[in-house]
Design an enzyme around this catalytic site. Structure first.
Site, PDB file in Angstrom:
ATOM      1  N   VAL A   1      18.168   8.116  -2.820  1.00  0.00           N
ATOM      2  CA  VAL A   1      18.896   8.496  -4.046  1.00  0.00           C
ATOM      3  C   VAL A   1      19.998   9.495  -3.705  1.00  0.00           C
ATOM      4  CG1 VAL A   1      18.685   9.695  -6.271  1.00  0.00           C
ATOM      5  CG2 VAL A   1      16.967   7.995  -5.593  1.00  0.00           C
TER       6      VAL A   1
ATOM      7  N   ARG B   1      -6.226  -1.425   8.604  1.00  0.00           N
ATOM      8  CA  ARG B   1      -6.255  -2.899   8.471  1.00  0.00           C
ATOM      9  C   ARG B   1      -6.586  -3.538   9.816  1.00  0.00           C
ATOM     10  NH1 ARG B   1      -1.681  -5.153   4.404  1.00  0.00           N
ATOM     11  NH2 ARG B   1      -0.264  -4.281   5.935  1.00  0.00           N
TER      12      ARG B   1
ATOM     13  N   GLY C   1     -11.753  14.084  19.648  1.00  0.00           N
ATOM     14  CA  GLY C   1     -12.756  14.129  20.722  1.00  0.00           C
ATOM     15  C   GLY C   1     -13.890  13.129  20.557  1.00  0.00           C
TER      16      GLY C   1
ATOM     17  N   ARG D   1       1.154  -4.977  -5.916  1.00  0.00           N
ATOM     18  CA  ARG D   1       1.171  -6.230  -5.162  1.00  0.00           C
ATOM     19  C   ARG D   1       1.429  -7.338  -6.173  1.00  0.00           C
ATOM     20  NH1 ARG D   1      -2.675  -3.307  -1.621  1.00  0.00           N
ATOM     21  NH2 ARG D   1      -1.598  -3.241   0.379  1.00  0.00           N
ATOM     22  N   SER D   2       2.333  -8.260  -5.851  1.00  0.00           N
ATOM     23  CA  SER D   2       2.699  -9.311  -6.801  1.00  0.00           C
ATOM     24  C   SER D   2       2.485 -10.678  -6.178  1.00  0.00           C
ATOM     25  CB  SER D   2       4.169  -9.135  -7.194  1.00  0.00           C
ATOM     26  OG  SER D   2       4.656 -10.313  -7.791  1.00  0.00           O
TER      27      SER D   2
ATOM     28  N   SER E   1     -24.498  17.438  22.408  1.00  0.00           N
ATOM     29  CA  SER E   1     -25.242  17.823  21.202  1.00  0.00           C
ATOM     30  C   SER E   1     -24.737  17.134  19.941  1.00  0.00           C
ATOM     31  CB  SER E   1     -25.200  19.337  21.023  1.00  0.00           C
ATOM     32  OG  SER E   1     -23.876  19.773  21.120  1.00  0.00           O
TER      33      SER E   1
ATOM     34  N   GLY F   1       0.839  -1.209   0.000  1.00  0.00           N
ATOM     35  CA  GLY F   1       0.000   0.000   0.000  1.00  0.00           C
ATOM     36  C   GLY F   1       0.869   1.253   0.000  1.00  0.00           C
TER      37      GLY F   1
ATOM     38  N   GLY G   1       5.302  -2.281   3.732  1.00  0.00           N
ATOM     39  CA  GLY G   1       4.784  -2.809   4.990  1.00  0.00           C
ATOM     40  C   GLY G   1       5.362  -4.178   5.324  1.00  0.00           C
ATOM     41  N   ASP G   2       4.698  -4.895   6.233  1.00  0.00           N
ATOM     42  CA  ASP G   2       5.247  -6.176   6.689  1.00  0.00           C
ATOM     43  C   ASP G   2       5.294  -7.223   5.573  1.00  0.00           C
ATOM     44  OD1 ASP G   2       2.512  -6.328   6.677  1.00  0.00           O
ATOM     45  OD2 ASP G   2       2.332  -7.336   8.607  1.00  0.00           O
ATOM     46  N   GLY G   3       4.352  -7.164   4.638  1.00  0.00           N
ATOM     47  CA  GLY G   3       4.368  -8.100   3.504  1.00  0.00           C
ATOM     48  C   GLY G   3       5.606  -7.886   2.652  1.00  0.00           C
TER      49      GLY G   3
ATOM     50  N   ASP H   1       1.419  -0.545  11.811  1.00  0.00           N
ATOM     51  CA  ASP H   1       1.214  -1.879  12.397  1.00  0.00           C
ATOM     52  C   ASP H   1       2.462  -2.755  12.370  1.00  0.00           C
ATOM     53  OD1 ASP H   1       1.283  -2.118   9.668  1.00  0.00           O
ATOM     54  OD2 ASP H   1      -0.432  -3.460   9.495  1.00  0.00           O
TER      55      ASP H   1
ATOM     56  N   THR I   1       3.937   2.536   5.709  1.00  0.00           N
ATOM     57  CA  THR I   1       2.509   2.175   5.717  1.00  0.00           C
ATOM     58  C   THR I   1       1.775   3.147   6.626  1.00  0.00           C
ATOM     59  OG1 THR I   1       0.885   0.576   6.540  1.00  0.00           O
ATOM     60  CG2 THR I   1       3.074   0.395   7.468  1.00  0.00           C
ATOM     61  N   ILE I   2       0.566   3.505   6.237  1.00  0.00           N
ATOM     62  CA  ILE I   2      -0.203   4.425   7.093  1.00  0.00           C
ATOM     63  C   ILE I   2      -0.679   3.733   8.370  1.00  0.00           C
ATOM     64  CG2 ILE I   2      -0.958   5.847   5.151  1.00  0.00           C
ATOM     65  CD1 ILE I   2      -3.804   4.584   5.550  1.00  0.00           C
ATOM     66  N   ASP I   3      -0.664   2.388   8.381  1.00  0.00           N
ATOM     67  CA  ASP I   3      -1.314   1.650   9.473  1.00  0.00           C
ATOM     68  C   ASP I   3      -0.527   1.630  10.786  1.00  0.00           C
ATOM     69  OD1 ASP I   3      -3.224   1.043   7.572  1.00  0.00           O
ATOM     70  OD2 ASP I   3      -2.277  -0.846   7.020  1.00  0.00           O
TER      71      ASP I   3
HETATM   72  P1  ADP Z   1       2.527  -4.406   2.649  1.00  0.00           P
HETATM   73  O1  ADP Z   1       3.975  -4.445   2.265  1.00  0.00           O
HETATM   74  O2  ADP Z   1       1.989  -3.015   2.673  1.00  0.00           O
HETATM   75  O3  ADP Z   1       2.247  -5.191   3.905  1.00  0.00           O
HETATM   76  P2  ADP Z   1       1.418  -6.599   1.081  1.00  0.00           P
HETATM   77  O4  ADP Z   1       1.112  -7.464   2.248  1.00  0.00           O
HETATM   78  O5  ADP Z   1       0.424  -6.552  -0.021  1.00  0.00           O
HETATM   79  O6  ADP Z   1       1.683  -5.081   1.476  1.00  0.00           O
HETATM   80  O7  ADP Z   1       2.818  -7.091   0.481  1.00  0.00           O
HETATM   81  C1  ADP Z   1       3.397  -6.474  -0.644  1.00  0.00           C
HETATM   82  C2  ADP Z   1       4.024  -7.522  -1.530  1.00  0.00           C
HETATM   83  O8  ADP Z   1       5.040  -8.206  -0.794  1.00  0.00           O
HETATM   84  C3  ADP Z   1       3.073  -8.626  -1.989  1.00  0.00           C
HETATM   85  O9  ADP Z   1       2.333  -8.278  -3.129  1.00  0.00           O
HETATM   86  C4  ADP Z   1       4.026  -9.747  -2.286  1.00  0.00           C
HETATM   87  O10 ADP Z   1       4.595  -9.608  -3.576  1.00  0.00           O
HETATM   88  C5  ADP Z   1       5.110  -9.546  -1.233  1.00  0.00           C
HETATM   89  N1  ADP Z   1       4.858 -10.471  -0.116  1.00  0.00           N
HETATM   90  C6  ADP Z   1       3.909 -10.346   0.846  1.00  0.00           C
HETATM   91  N2  ADP Z   1       3.913 -11.422   1.677  1.00  0.00           N
HETATM   92  C7  ADP Z   1       4.892 -12.242   1.215  1.00  0.00           C
HETATM   93  C8  ADP Z   1       5.377 -13.512   1.621  1.00  0.00           C
HETATM   94  N3  ADP Z   1       4.876 -14.155   2.686  1.00  0.00           N
HETATM   95  N4  ADP Z   1       6.388 -14.071   0.902  1.00  0.00           N
HETATM   96  C9  ADP Z   1       6.918 -13.435  -0.162  1.00  0.00           C
HETATM   97  N5  ADP Z   1       6.486 -12.226  -0.598  1.00  0.00           N
HETATM   98  C10 ADP Z   1       5.497 -11.641   0.063  1.00  0.00           C
END
Ligand code: ADP
Length: 323
Positions: A24, A172, A186, A72-73, A215, A11, A102-104, A130, A126-128
């Protein structure tokens, strides 16, 4: 290390551009070649690369989104997809990676490192908010400010009509935006994924507010909570009490856009420089964090096994102030 690839993934978040700029500029300062990778892991697999010079990041510090685009891949989640990405990196002589996501995204970089040995440093974007191992993620401050601005505006109309508003914010599975926007805006109640909320108790609280001539009442609901969406919670409250003129607003993606705040710009700039320096010093498999205003380097295994929850004290403060 000579050639470093930089990319944004998952995200998008305000401040990602400031982080790209910092990577850079710091890279060039330290005599590295910096290669931009478009569309996160998707672009990495396809070899969608562009050399970046000092001027390629002019005038982006203050802009939301990411000039490198994000994606996202699903293919990258497989060992075969990561092997393709590695072949592209090798072909272009990229010998280190800095990823903002983010964590993904962090998990993806970790797998690529374990399977193919490519050193990397991750920046939490990430804005979350988390991700464990950092007090703040890049984008969280801006998104929360955007939510607060919207809440203030909704309060004007809520006050004018004696209305009860349910406002759904992003996050999320995390209640960080909700609890902080709730305190700053508030709110009478904040419903977050980390806690189960009793509808009966919420109705009782809203009724009490009505008796004390409140109110307007604003309830902040974090998306992704067990108690349901803002729409569902509003419906349940309506069924239990005919007392309120109830409206629902879902803030949605507007929280992801806009110019980053000073805080996010500075955070992203500091983290971007730290990423280049630490990668060059040989640090790898780490995510940079800021803890008690100091840069820290978190090993993947050390932080990704821990959940990150909102501070219990913030919940207590929100409750005290909502009487
Ligand atoms: P974020 O990085 O914001 O948490 P995502 O969870 O969508 O967002 O993860 C971004 C990308 O990171 C995914 O589209 C995927 O390509 C890769 N990714 C996420 N989880 C895994 C995983 N368990 N193993 C390998 N690649 C991952």
């Amino acid at each position: 290390m000579k050639r470093i690839g930089v990319f944004t993934s998952g995200g998008d978040a305000p401040g990602m551009n400031a982080a790209i700029r910092a990577v850079v500029r710091a890279g060039i300062y330290y005599d590295k070649e910096i290669i931009g990778i478009y569309r996160g892991y998707e672009g990495m697999i396809e070899g969608d690369f562009v050399p970046m010079d000092v001027r390629s990041v002019s005038n982006i510090l203050q802009r939301g989104g990411t000039i490198l685009k994000s994606a996202r891949s699903t293919e990258f989640k497989t060992p075969e997809g990561r092997a393709k990405a590695y072949e592209q990196l090798k072909k272009h002589n990229i010998d280190g990676l800095i990823g903002i996501g983010g964590d993904g995204s962090f998990t993806g970089m970790h797998h690529l490192y374990k399977e193919h040995g490519i050193p990397y440093v991750c920046l939490p974007g990430t804005i979350d908010n988390d991700i464990p191992g950092t007090d703040y993620t890049i984008g969280f401050d801006t998104a929360t400010n955007t939510a607060v601005e919207a809440i203030d505006k909704i309060r004007d109309t809520a006050l004018s009509h004696n209305r009860l508003f349910f406002i759904e914010v992003m996050g999320r599975d995390s209640g960080y935006i909700a609890i902080n926007a709730g305190i700053a805006g508030g709110a009478v109640s904040v419903i977050i994924p980390e806690e189960q909320t009793s509808i009966d108790e919420l109705v009782k609280k809203l009724n009490e507010g009505g008796k004390h001539n409140k109110s307007s009442s604003l309830v902040i609901v974090a998306e992704g909570g067990k108690s349901g969406s803002a729409m569902e919670i509003a419906q349940k409250v309506k069924e239990k009490s005919s007392y309120f003129d109830t409206k629902v607003t879902i803030l949605g993606h507007l929280q992801r856009g806009g110019a980053p705040t000073y805080f996010d710009r500075v955070l992203a700039s500091k983290m971007g420089v730290a990423a280049v320096e630490s990668l060059d010093e040989g640090k790898t498999d780490v995510m940079i964090g800021i803890v008690n205003n100091k840069m820290v380097y978190n090993k993947f295994e050390e932080i990704m096994t821990q959940p990150k929850y909102v501070h219990k004290d913030d919940l207590r403060i929100a409750k005290i102030l909502s009487i």
